[in-house]
Write a protein that holds these residues in place. Structure first.
Motif: not given
Length: 351
Positions: A192-202, A175-190
Motif C-alpha cells: 500500500l505505502t509503496l503504491e501511494v508513495h509513487q502516486l503522491l510523488r507524481g 503544506p508539506r505532505v508526508a506518508l507514514l511508513s517504516i523507513g524514509e526511503e521510497e522503497t520501504k513499506g508494504n
C-alpha cells in the motif's frame, strides 16, 4: 456572517449528559455560536437548572441513545430518533451548520455517511486530527480510524483533503505532505505505502516523502497520511505515552522534598507542556469528506474537551472548510494512473 449553529450530542460520551452540557455552557456567549443540545430532555434539562436563562443554548428532544458499546450500523438503523441521528438530520435539513459528539465513533461515521453522504468526488471520508509537534508546530494526521483497510487512491485523496484543510484553517502555503511508513526511503513499506508513495510523488501536492513514527513529534510535515488502522494505533499509543509520562513525572516529583521543591519551580512550565499534549485541548477529530461539518470527540471528553470541539466546529464553519472539501472533490484524483493523477470528474474509484 450569521452565527454558526452547532448541534451538540448531549447524550454522547462516557460523561454524558453532565460534561457535554457543561461544555456547552462554557461556550455559550463566548464562541459567538448557537449551541443546540440534542438528547433526552428529562436528562439534559436538570443539568441546566440553576444557570438562569442561557443565551445561545437550546434543547431539542431525541428520546433514544446509541450506547458506546453498540454495533454501529445496526444501532443507527434501529434508533432513528437517537441523538446522533436527530442531530445529523438537523445538519442535513439546513437547521444547523455542524454536528459535535463524544459518542459512539462508529455509529457517528455510519450515520454521517447515511444522512449527509460523501462529498462528490471523494471515495471515503477520513478522521483527521491535529497532533502537537515540537516548537509549537501542529501536524494533521489522517486517517486515524475511519477506514481500517484502504486502497492507494483513498490515501491520495486523504492527502489532498488534509493539505487543503491546513491551508484553509491555518493559512499554510503549500503544506508539506508526508506518508507514514517504516523507513524514509521510497522503497520501504508494504504494498500500500509503496503504491501511494509513487502516486503522491507524481501529484501536484508538496509531497516531501516518507516519515517514520519517530518523526511525528518533530513536526517534519504539516500533513501525514496513513490508513485508518495504522492511524488509530498511532493516536492511541501517543495518548498512552503522554499519560504515562506525566504520571511518572508526578511520582518522581513526590519522591523527595528536593524533588518537590524543583517541581514547584517547574510547575508552570510543566503545565504548559501537559496542556499542549492533552487531547482535550484539540477537542476531537473532524470527519472530512462527508458533506457536512462533523467533529467527533474522545469518549471520555470533559467539559473543556467539549468546549474545544465546539470551537473546532465553529472555526470549520467560519473558515468554509466544507466548501473547501467540495472544491477538492472536483479536482482530486478519482483513481490511480501513471503519474498519480486521473481525469477530472472521474469517480470510478469510489466505492
Amino acid at each position: 456572517m450569521t452565527r454558526p449553529r452547532i448541534v451538540l450530542d448531549a447524550m454522547g460520551g462516557d460523561n454524558a449528559p453532565g460534561e457535554p452540557v457543561a461544555g456547552a455552557l462554557m461556550a455559550a456567549g463566548v464562541l459567538g455560536a448557537e449551541i443546540i443540545l440534542v438528547g433526552r430532555k428529562d436528562a439534559v434539562e436538570p443539568e441546566l437548572r440553576g444557570t438562569g436563562t442561557i443565551r445561545d443554548v437550546r434543547v431539542v428532544e431525541a428520546p433514544d441513545v446509541i450506547e458506546m458499546d453498540e454495533h454501529a450500523t445496526e444501532a443507527v438503523r434501529a434508533k432513528p430518533l437517537s441523538s446522533i441521528n436527530v442531530g445529523l438530520q438537523m445538519v442535513k435539513r439546513g437547521e444547523a451548520d455542524a454536528f459535535v459528539t463524544a459518542g459512539n465513533t462508529g455509529a457517528t461515521m455510519a450515520a454521517a455517511l447515511l444522512t449527509l453522504g460523501r462529498v462528490k468526488g471523494i471515495g471515503r471520508p477520513a478522521l483527521a486530527t491535529i497532533f502537537p509537534a515540537a516548537e509549537g508546530r501542529l501536524t494533521m494526521l489522517l486517517d486515524v480510524g475511519a477506514n481500517a483497510d484502504c486502497r492507494p487512491i483513498h490515501l491520495v485523496q486523504f492527502a489532498h483533503m488534509g493539505s487543503a484543510y491546513m491551508e484553509r484553517m491555518f493559512g499554510l502555503q503549500r503544506p508539506r505532505v508526508a506518508l507514514l511508513s517504516i523507513g524514509e526511503e521510497e522503497t520501504k513499506g508494504n504494498q500500500l505505502t509503496l503504491e501511494v508513495h509513487q502516486l503522491l510523488r507524481g501529484s501536484r501536492l508538496n509531497f516531501i516523502g516518507n516519515v517514520e513514527g519517530k518523526d511525528l513529534p518533530r513536526g517534519l510535515a504539516d500533513v501525514v497520511v496513513m490508513d485508518g488502522f495504522t492511524g488509530n494505533v498511532v493516536l492511541k499509543t501517543a495518548e498512552g505515552i503522554a499519560e504515562l509520562l506525566f504520571t511518572e513525572l508526578r511520582k518522581a516529583v513526590e519522591l523527595t522534598p528536593w524533588n518537590k521543591a524543583a517541581g514547584l519551580i517547574l510547575m508552570s512550565e510543566l503545565r504548559k507542556v501537559k496542556r499542549r499534549l492533552d487531547y482535550a485541548e484539540y477537542g476531537g477529530a473532524q470527519l472530512i469528506g462527508v458533506d457536512g461539518i462533523v467533529v467527533i470527540g474522545h469518549g471520555r471528553s470533559n467539559a473543556r474537551a467539549i468546549y474545544n470541539a465546539l470551537k473546532a466546529a465553529r472555526d470549520a464553519v467560519q473558515n468554509g472548510v466544507l466548501e473547501t472539501m467540495r472544491a477538492v472533490g472536483k479536482e482530486v484524483p478519482a483513481r490511480g494512473q501513471p503519474g498519480g493523477e486521473a481525469a477530472a470528474g472521474d469517480t470510478s474509484g469510489e466505492d
